[in-house]
Design a protein around this motif. Sequence first.
Motif, PDB file in Angstrom:
ATOM      1  N   VAL A 224       0.907  -1.235  -0.084  1.00 47.73           N
ATOM      2  CA  VAL A 224       0.005  -0.107   0.114  1.00 47.73           C
ATOM      3  C   VAL A 224       0.995   1.179   0.127  1.00 47.73           C
ATOM      4  O   VAL A 224       1.682   1.328   0.901  1.00 47.73           O
ATOM      5  CB  VAL A 224      -0.872   0.090   1.410  1.00 47.73           C
ATOM      6  CG1 VAL A 224      -1.689   1.147   1.400  1.00 47.73           C
ATOM      7  CG2 VAL A 224      -1.909  -1.227   1.296  1.00 47.73           C
ATOM      8  N   ILE A 225       0.748   2.070  -1.106  1.00 48.45           N
ATOM      9  CA  ILE A 225       1.637   3.298  -1.105  1.00 48.45           C
ATOM     10  C   ILE A 225       0.662   4.432  -1.447  1.00 48.45           C
ATOM     11  O   ILE A 225       0.088   4.662  -2.481  1.00 48.45           O
ATOM     12  CB  ILE A 225       2.713   3.095  -2.337  1.00 48.45           C
ATOM     13  CG1 ILE A 225       3.706   1.849  -2.000  1.00 48.45           C
ATOM     14  CG2 ILE A 225       3.526   4.477  -2.247  1.00 48.45           C
ATOM     15  CD1 ILE A 225       4.650   1.725  -3.109  1.00 48.45           C
ATOM     16  N   HIS A 226       0.391   5.211  -0.534  1.00 48.76           N
ATOM     17  CA  HIS A 226      -0.635   6.199  -0.684  1.00 48.76           C
ATOM     18  C   HIS A 226      -0.301   7.199   0.475  1.00 48.76           C
ATOM     19  O   HIS A 226       0.004   7.117   1.586  1.00 48.76           O
ATOM     20  CB  HIS A 226      -2.211   5.743  -0.501  1.00 48.76           C
ATOM     21  CG  HIS A 226      -2.949   6.853  -0.781  1.00 48.76           C
ATOM     22  ND1 HIS A 226      -3.333   7.818  -0.008  1.00 48.76           N
ATOM     23  CD2 HIS A 226      -3.744   6.872  -1.970  1.00 48.76           C
ATOM     24  CE1 HIS A 226      -4.346   8.550  -0.601  1.00 48.76           C
ATOM     25  NE2 HIS A 226      -4.497   7.914  -1.861  1.00 48.76           N
ATOM     26  N   ARG A 227      -0.120   8.613   0.327  1.00 49.34           N
ATOM     27  CA  ARG A 227       0.214   9.652   0.969  1.00 49.34           C
ATOM     28  C   ARG A 227      -0.711   9.937   2.169  1.00 49.34           C
ATOM     29  O   ARG A 227      -0.429  10.527   2.998  1.00 49.34           O
ATOM     30  CB  ARG A 227       0.014  11.109   0.072  1.00 49.34           C
ATOM     31  CG  ARG A 227      -1.133  11.439  -0.141  1.00 49.34           C
ATOM     32  CD  ARG A 227      -0.912  12.840  -0.951  1.00 49.34           C
ATOM     33  NE  ARG A 227      -0.342  13.796  -0.588  1.00 49.34           N
ATOM     34  CZ  ARG A 227      -1.059  14.915   0.206  1.00 49.34           C
ATOM     35  NH1 ARG A 227      -2.346  14.784   0.073  1.00 49.34           N
ATOM     36  NH2 ARG A 227      -0.390  15.928   0.690  1.00 49.34           N
ATOM     37  N   ASN A 228      -1.921   9.248   2.001  1.00 42.27           N
ATOM     38  CA  ASN A 228      -2.779   9.484   3.208  1.00 42.27           C
ATOM     39  C   ASN A 228      -2.997   7.943   4.084  1.00 42.27           C
ATOM     40  O   ASN A 228      -3.871   7.884   4.849  1.00 42.27           O
ATOM     41  CB  ASN A 228      -4.072   9.863   2.753  1.00 42.27           C
ATOM     42  CG  ASN A 228      -4.001  11.459   2.107  1.00 42.27           C
ATOM     43  OD1 ASN A 228      -4.561  11.422   1.066  1.00 42.27           O
ATOM     44  ND2 ASN A 228      -3.677  12.224   2.780  1.00 42.27           N
ATOM     45  N   VAL A 229      -2.118   7.125   3.830  1.00 43.56           N
ATOM     46  CA  VAL A 229      -2.192   5.935   4.462  1.00 43.56           C
ATOM     47  C   VAL A 229      -0.741   5.783   5.371  1.00 43.56           C
ATOM     48  O   VAL A 229       0.403   5.976   4.609  1.00 43.56           O
ATOM     49  CB  VAL A 229      -1.994   4.695   3.791  1.00 43.56           C
ATOM     50  CG1 VAL A 229      -2.301   3.516   4.670  1.00 43.56           C
ATOM     51  CG2 VAL A 229      -3.684   4.791   3.117  1.00 43.56           C
ATOM     52  N   VAL A 230      -0.776   5.480   6.471  1.00 36.70           N
ATOM     53  CA  VAL A 230       0.508   5.326   7.434  1.00 36.70           C
ATOM     54  C   VAL A 230       1.236   3.992   6.559  1.00 36.70           C
ATOM     55  O   VAL A 230       0.900   2.895   6.309  1.00 36.70           O
ATOM     56  CB  VAL A 230       0.036   4.809   8.748  1.00 36.70           C
ATOM     57  CG1 VAL A 230       1.811   4.629   9.410  1.00 36.70           C
ATOM     58  CG2 VAL A 230      -0.656   6.185   9.641  1.00 36.70           C
ATOM     59  N   LYS A 231       2.533   4.291   6.553  1.00 33.07           N
ATOM     60  CA  LYS A 231       3.284   3.141   5.626  1.00 33.07           C
ATOM     61  C   LYS A 231       3.796   2.205   6.885  1.00 33.07           C
ATOM     62  O   LYS A 231       4.357   2.579   7.837  1.00 33.07           O
ATOM     63  CB  LYS A 231       4.699   3.951   5.153  1.00 33.07           C
ATOM     64  CG  LYS A 231       5.486   3.192   4.636  1.00 33.07           C
ATOM     65  CD  LYS A 231       4.896   2.462   3.202  1.00 33.07           C
ATOM     66  CE  LYS A 231       5.814   1.405   2.499  1.00 33.07           C
ATOM     67  NZ  LYS A 231       5.306   0.574   1.502  1.00 33.07           N
TER      68      LYS A 231
END
Length: 585
Positions: free
Chosen positions: A308-315
């Motif tokens: 999951v690579i999304h600016r609004n999801v904690v990595k």
Amino acid sequence: MVISLGCDDLAVVRSDASKDSDGGVACASYCGDFSDSVGSCPGRGCCRTSITKGTFVAVKLSDMHSYWGRESKLFRCSLVFVGMIEAAQNSTNYACQKNSYCINLYNDFRGVYQCRCKKGYEGNPYVGCQDINECMNNPCIPYGTCTNTPGSYRCSCPSGYRGDGKRNGSGCIPISVPHGKLAIGVGLSAGMGLLVLLSTCFWLYKFQKKRRSKNRKEKFYKRNGGLLLQQISTDEGILQKTRLFSVKELEKATDHFSESRILGEGGQGMVYKGMLSDGKIVAIKKSKVVDENQVEQFINEIAMLSQVIHRNVVKLLGCCLETEVPLLVYEFICNGTLYDHIRDNNDEFPLSWNMRLKIGVEVSEALAYLHSATSIPIYHRDIKSTNILLDEKYVARVSDFGTSRSIAVDHTHLTTLVKGTFGYLDPEYFQLSQFTEKSDVYSFGVVLVELLTGQRPISLAKMEEERSLATRFLLCMEAHNLKTILDSQVLEQGKREELIAVAKLAQRCLNLNGMKMPLMKEVAMELEIIKISQTHSTTSDTKYQELLLPKSKAILVSDDDYTWTSTSGNIIPSSEVQPLMIHTA
């Protein structure tokens, strides 16, 4: 004092000043007859007189019976001595000097004492006693060595002999050379053997401890799904994106999971703040318990979130499988939760309406991405304001995905125990125990209402039917009385059209009928249009037809936090709401 005990006696003490003459200090003791007995002194049978400080060389006692006109002495024995009299009872100001001690002479003369030198010392105890050098008379055997010590002496035997070396002691006894060498050899051998034994035991202990630790880590690694993760990684290359941390590395990063590093605690475990060896700050989630039946789902979550690579999801940065319970390592988000900012809206960071709308857009985009843009659809299953974090630029980041599991592609829902957080639970899911993608939509609708009202999802201070924020909001919407529930800052800063549009969207998300709820992708697009309308003056009518999710091999849903039991009568009332028509001005 010079003290004389007896009858018909004269005691004379000569000092340095009187040693060449017959003069000096004197006193006489007298008795009337045989019936007289010694009493207090001075008195019958006793005399005393003080002497001046100095060195006294002689004390002379003379018979005075003829002087008193007697034919003979009444008592044959007499005594004269130099002694001290205490100035006061229990006084510590005795005249005995260095290396001397005091003794009471007679019980009949209270306060009279005498000083004497300690054993091994000689001289005048009233001036100070000096050590006797016993070695002058050589109390040791001829071939022994005498060493004088304060108040005593010590004899030692020459090499090859043993004993105390004293004439009146055991002397010195020869030791045979072979026996001495054998004893030394035996002693050295025993010492070396003991040293080797202790060293061997220590290293064996260290080796066994290290081996047990290694076996323990391997056991946990297998139990926590390490082999399964390796197998999945070989097929999909997941470990290239997900790092496997050692327990030693994470213990060092958190000061052995110190209480001072705790960021928060939930129903499933603790979250710690840590700093890796490269200086990177991370958040480490440590579960309280592990369900061995859910290992496959846990590994699926790692595999899923690593992609999951999304600016609004904690990595998700990686995990550790060497501990009794698995550890997940996430990037650290520094500005706390949305829940905290809604409840504590301070001057340092005022949560304006524009900021609230921006956060709503960012969270909806993250959920839309998870639902429809990943290779396997992901249902979060615990959307709430405490699981929405804000980074250093106050960008919203969705966190805490819990433990994921997959279901068959031809299924539209997952039947399971109801899990989630009260106040955010979809009533349909709560009643039927069937979790769908619309359950996330309902939870997001509650978050939208929180942003609009600034109120808690559950308020125990209110009456039972009004405890749910979603219920109160829907009742206000039905009564066309939205203004009474909105936050004062939102009312002041937001445009009427924007507030109504967001409120109607939240109302649609909270619909009891999942079929009438919008998809998360629709919610994200509608919020984005509302946000764009803040800066554009063009008018456009926008209506989105229902969008279908693309089919995939499996659907993943999150499994986290609390378990609730569905009962009838817990359904939140709501009216049917038509799809929202958004008009931008």
